[in-house]
Write an enzyme that holds these catalytic residues in place. Structure first.
Site, short mmCIF file in Angstrom:
data_model
loop_
_atom_site.label_atom_id
_atom_site.label_comp_id
_atom_site.label_asym_id
_atom_site.label_seq_id
_atom_site.Cartn_x
_atom_site.Cartn_y
_atom_site.Cartn_z
N HIS A 86 1.01 -1.09 -0.05
CA HIS A 86 0.20 -0.45 0.11
C HIS A 86 1.52 1.23 -0.24
O HIS A 86 1.91 1.78 0.51
CB HIS A 86 -0.94 -0.11 1.42
CG HIS A 86 -1.44 0.61 1.48
ND1 HIS A 86 -2.66 0.51 0.66
CD2 HIS A 86 -2.20 2.75 1.92
CE1 HIS A 86 -3.66 1.94 1.04
NE2 HIS A 86 -2.93 3.66 1.94
N ASP A 165 -15.13 3.22 7.52
CA ASP A 165 -13.81 3.61 6.73
C ASP A 165 -14.14 4.84 5.55
O ASP A 165 -14.08 6.18 5.31
CB ASP A 165 -12.57 3.24 6.75
CG ASP A 165 -11.25 4.53 5.93
OD1 ASP A 165 -10.93 4.70 6.73
OD2 ASP A 165 -11.52 3.79 4.69
N ARG A 172 -13.33 13.28 5.91
CA ARG A 172 -12.03 14.13 6.38
C ARG A 172 -11.79 14.74 5.06
O ARG A 172 -11.53 15.74 5.74
CB ARG A 172 -11.11 12.56 6.25
CG ARG A 172 -10.99 11.74 7.94
CD ARG A 172 -11.18 11.24 8.49
NE ARG A 172 -8.90 11.73 8.32
CZ ARG A 172 -8.83 10.40 7.83
NH1 ARG A 172 -9.01 9.35 7.21
NH2 ARG A 172 -6.86 11.11 7.09
N SER A 187 -7.50 4.50 8.99
CA SER A 187 -7.67 4.54 8.14
C SER A 187 -7.09 2.67 6.81
O SER A 187 -7.65 2.16 6.33
CB SER A 187 -7.84 5.70 7.13
OG SER A 187 -8.58 5.47 5.79
N LYS A 191 -8.34 -0.88 6.02
CA LYS A 191 -8.55 -2.38 4.92
C LYS A 191 -7.84 -3.13 4.84
O LYS A 191 -8.26 -3.68 4.04
CB LYS A 191 -8.94 -0.83 4.08
CG LYS A 191 -10.19 0.02 3.68
CD LYS A 191 -9.60 1.51 3.56
CE LYS A 191 -9.21 2.74 3.33
NZ LYS A 191 -9.13 3.85 3.03
N1 URA Z 1 -5.27 6.54 2.13
C1 URA Z 1 -6.28 5.90 3.77
O1 URA Z 1 -6.91 5.18 2.57
N2 URA Z 1 -6.50 6.70 4.10
C2 URA Z 1 -6.26 8.02 5.28
O2 URA Z 1 -6.62 8.59 5.57
C3 URA Z 1 -5.42 8.57 3.78
C4 URA Z 1 -4.58 7.99 2.74
#
Ligand code: URA
Length: 425
Positions: A86, A165, A172, A187, A191
């Site tokens: 990621h 999220d 946000r 966040s 995931k």
């Molecule tokens: N990527 C995400 O999935 N969440 C965040 O808060 C920032 C970047």
């Protein structure tokens, strides 16, 4: 009369006044927000209180768990170790495209559930959708079948994954509460943990084109991400990597696919090759596989897996990609060395040319983007092409040029940049 166990006002007040939230408060507020009992304005106030007063590691881990519990958990285990990557997001960051097939060609399974671009950073799915026929939406059965048969799948995250999220991230985005370490870490990790990969390598970007503008903040984010991963029993490593300059030469959608294919065929820009190999090494180490990814990239094995991965999702890996109707070239104002090229400005320019979207519902232009024809350290002569602005809507060029004002300069050779700045394990 509310039958709820707790009150949003009490939870907001506790965080506003600098207190730790209890496990019970975190579990309740995330669940109640997902159910629509806690209103957007209340969650916004809580996000701002967390942004201002922070959360300790245990609170952030609990927030992650609560967001995982808001939805489904996937089981993507197949007959080889699963490992995921990621990135916290950058400009020209197409690394997933060569990386997923490369790591699969080395023997691991790579489930890469990705998102679309919002703001100045591009989205992996938008890039891949510039390939004729390619589809992002797969069922869990299709993902598992492709992981078994090809070893790599890049597709859209299923709707049921961490829905809390999804709601909170959208909130946000419009309340200026994105750049908070506990909120970003929970966040991302909610995931990734819900996806169920055994191991995860995080590419934490640092610099003008990243959320984290300096190394100390990026290290703190990397430590928070790795800490949460470990608490959930995952093998996690984070690399801190430079995002002060765009990665590679291509910034956009189809142009980034083209550049990735060059890398998969053994060519392409050196920084893209180096970062792809560095991340692949970490992923393979976590998966317990000793194959050298640099060799597999050079011998064409990764391209073969790429072609199978694209075909499996009904894309044509040999098809011509869309070309922009209009190209505007920015030339060097004087002779000398290109001293810098601001990643954020290039990202905004590409976005304004149509490569990105302002709202979730907007469509992107697949052919739009910026080609960086010179990179910092390159010698240029007055009048040489520096940047190529590509778009289907020529009216967008002036806004893109405005974004690029002051974004580059001709002067002294820049200090040597380290692409991989640090590793957090
Ligand atoms: N990527 C995400 O999935 N969440 C965040 O808060 C920032 C970047």
């Amino acid at each position: 009369m509310s039958r709820e166990r707790l009150s949003a006002v009490d939870v907001i007040r506790a965080k506003r006044d600098g207190h730790r939230l209890t496990d019970d408060q975190i579990d309740w507020v995330v669940d109640a927000y997902t159910r629509g009992v806690v209103a957007d304005e209340q969650m916004s106030a809580l996000a701002m209180a967390i942004f201002l007063n922070g959360m300790d590691t245990a609170e952030a881990a609990r927030l992650t768990q609560a967001m995982i519990d808001s939805g489904e958990r996937l089981d993507l285990r197949v007959d080889r170790p699963t490992v995921d990557k990621h990135s916290t997001g950058g400009v020209g960051d197409k690394i997933t495209l060569p990386l997923a097939p490369l790591v699969a060609a080395c023997g691991a399974a790579v489930p890469q559930l990705s998102g679309r671009g919002l703001g100045h950073t591009g989205g992996t799915l938008d890039k891949l959708e510039s390939i004729p026929g390619w589809r992002a939406q797969l069922s869990t059965d299709e993902i598992t079948r492709q992981l078994t048969e090809v070893g790599a799948v890049v597709c859209a995250a299923t709707d049921g994954l961490a829905p809390a999220d999804k709601k909170l991230y959208a909130l946000r985005d419009v309340t200026s509460t994105v750049e908070s370490i506990p909120l970003i870490a929970s966040s991302i990790m909610s995931k990734k943990i819900a996806e169920g990969a055994d191991a995860l390598v995080l590419d934490v970007k640092v610099g003008s084109g990243a959320f984290m503008k300096n190394v100390d903040d990026a290290r703190a984010l990397a430590e928070a991400l790795v800490g949460i991963g470990k608490q959930h029993g995952r093998k996690v490593t984070a690399l801190l990597t430079d995002m002060s300059v765009p990665l590679g030469r291509a910034v956009g959608n189809a142009v980034e696919v083209e550049e990735s294919v060059e890398v998969l065929k053994g060519g392409g820009p050196q920084d893209v090759i180096d970062l792809t190999v560095a991340l692949a090494r970490e992923m393979l180490t976590l998966a317990g596989i000793g194959t050298d990814p640099a060799e597999v990239l050079a011998n064409g094995g990764a391209y073969e897996t790429w072609a199978r991965m694209i075909s499996a999702q009904r894309g044509d890996p040999e098809a011509a990609l869309p070309k922009a109707k209009h190209v505007h070239t920015v030339t060097a104002p004087e002779t000398g060395v290109l001293a810098n090229l601001n990643a954020y400005a290039v990202g905004v320019a590409a976005w304004r040319l149509g490569a990105g979207r302002a709202r979730k519902e907007d469509a992107v232009q697949h052919a739009a983007g910026v080609m960086c024809l010179a990179k910092p350290g390159d010698q240029v002569a007055q009048g040489d092409p520096l940047l190529e602005l590509r778009t289907d809507t020529p009216d967008a060029v002036s806004a893109a040029l405005e974004a690029l004002e002051g974004a580059y300069s001709i002067g002294n050779a820049p200090a040597e940049r380290k692409l991989v700045i640090d590793t957090v394990r």
